[in-house]
Scaffold this active site. Structure first.
Site, PDB file in Angstrom:
ATOM      1  N   HIS A   1      -3.477  -1.013  18.317  1.00  0.00           N
ATOM      2  CA  HIS A   1      -2.554  -0.150  19.507  1.00  0.00           C
ATOM      3  C   HIS A   1      -3.099   1.007  19.369  1.00  0.00           C
ATOM      4  CE1 HIS A   1      -0.071  -0.623  22.425  1.00  0.00           C
ATOM      5  NE2 HIS A   1       1.257   0.331  21.410  1.00  0.00           N
TER       6      HIS A   1
ATOM      7  N   HIS B   1      -0.594   6.980  20.546  1.00  0.00           N
ATOM      8  CA  HIS B   1       0.019   6.243  21.671  1.00  0.00           C
ATOM      9  C   HIS B   1      -0.327   7.436  22.994  1.00  0.00           C
ATOM     10  CE1 HIS B   1       2.664   4.276  24.669  1.00  0.00           C
ATOM     11  NE2 HIS B   1       2.977   3.408  23.450  1.00  0.00           N
TER      12      HIS B   1
ATOM     13  N   ASP C   1       5.174   1.698  17.562  1.00  0.00           N
ATOM     14  CA  ASP C   1       4.432   2.846  17.064  1.00  0.00           C
ATOM     15  C   ASP C   1       5.676   3.668  16.893  1.00  0.00           C
ATOM     16  OD1 ASP C   1       2.632   5.476  18.004  1.00  0.00           O
ATOM     17  OD2 ASP C   1       3.778   5.853  19.141  1.00  0.00           O
TER      18      ASP C   1
ATOM     19  N   HIS D   1       9.432  -4.747  22.266  1.00  0.00           N
ATOM     20  CA  HIS D   1       8.712  -3.797  21.207  1.00  0.00           C
ATOM     21  C   HIS D   1      10.313  -3.715  20.392  1.00  0.00           C
ATOM     22  CE1 HIS D   1       7.430  -2.319  24.809  1.00  0.00           C
ATOM     23  NE2 HIS D   1       6.519  -1.791  23.540  1.00  0.00           N
TER      24      HIS D   1
END
Length: 236
Positions: free
Chosen positions: A110, A114, A61, A205
């Site tokens: 995803h 977020h 993200d 990540h």
């Protein structure tokens, strides 16, 4: 008069008892439904494959400046992994997403932004997942098959929305926790290598310390006799 009072009181108690029984039955069946759904329907904390393989997943993200470095490492090691990207990130980085996909990596959903999906209604969960699906499909040419809820936060509504979009919901069994400030290269290596086994789903990540740790992690996992691949590689 007294007979009527007793009669109506009896009817009243019978009705109240029936209502209580119905409520309890509903709550019980709902809890069983949730348990069954969570345990058996498209929710994975690890794989169920036969080979000695683990899956690398990278949730994206942010960190687009570091993704190309990760891609170089995976290309050098001849590895293909699963990248879960938010729809909003994909909108801002279509060329990079296309590059990830063209390099042979698996692309997962995803969510659009977020946020904590466990706090959202079924309708909003569905909207968020659909929106990300459409954006990703427009960029790479097909809809993702996997969904990873941001922060690992989900509810029954999230799972049902993902399933209704024909997604498997993917969690993890090994966490680098690389987003934390105290997560150094050596700590990340220890977390991953010590906990990884056949069918592990390893979460990471695009972080600097993760990139520093990756070559050693890959080497150590191979020394343990483990192959490294995508989520779809460890699912029957």
């Amino acid at each position: 008069m007294k007979i009527y009072f007793i009669k109506y009181r009896t009817i009243y108690f019978v009705l109240i008892s029936l209502i209580i029984i119905l409520i309890l039955s509903f709550l019980y069946s709902r809890s069983i439904s949730i348990k069954t759904f969570n345990n058996k329907d498209n929710l994975y904390y690890e794989g169920n494959g036969e080979s000695n393989t683990v899956a690398f997943t990278c949730n994206v993200d942010w960190g687009e400046e570091l993704v190309p470095v990760m891609l170089q490492i995976f290309e050098k090691e001849k590895l293909k992994i699963t990248f879960f990207v938010t729809g909003k990130w994909a909108e801002k980085n279509p060329e990079l997403l296309r590059k990830i996909y063209n390099n042979g990596h698996e692309i997962g959903n995803h969510g659009y932004i977020h946020r904590n999906y466990g706090n959202l209604s079924y309708k909003i969960n569905l909207e968020e997942i659909k929106k990300a699906d459409n954006i990703i499909a427009k960029i790479i040419g097909h809809k993702p098959l996997l969904f990873a809820p941001p922060s690992g936060d989900f509810s029954e509504a999230t799972l049902r929305a993902a399933t209704d979009q024909n997604h498997k919901t993917i969690m993890w069994s090994v966490d680098t926790i690389d987003w934390r400030k105290d997560s150094s290269r050596d700590i990340i290596i220890k977390r991953v290598v010590s906990k990884s086994k056949k069918n592990s789903i390893i979460l990471m990540h695009p972080k600097e310390e993760t990139i520093k740790a990756l070559p050693t992690i890959i080497k150590e996992l191979k020394n343990k006799g483990l192959n490294i691949g995508k989520v779809s590689d460890i699912l029957k």
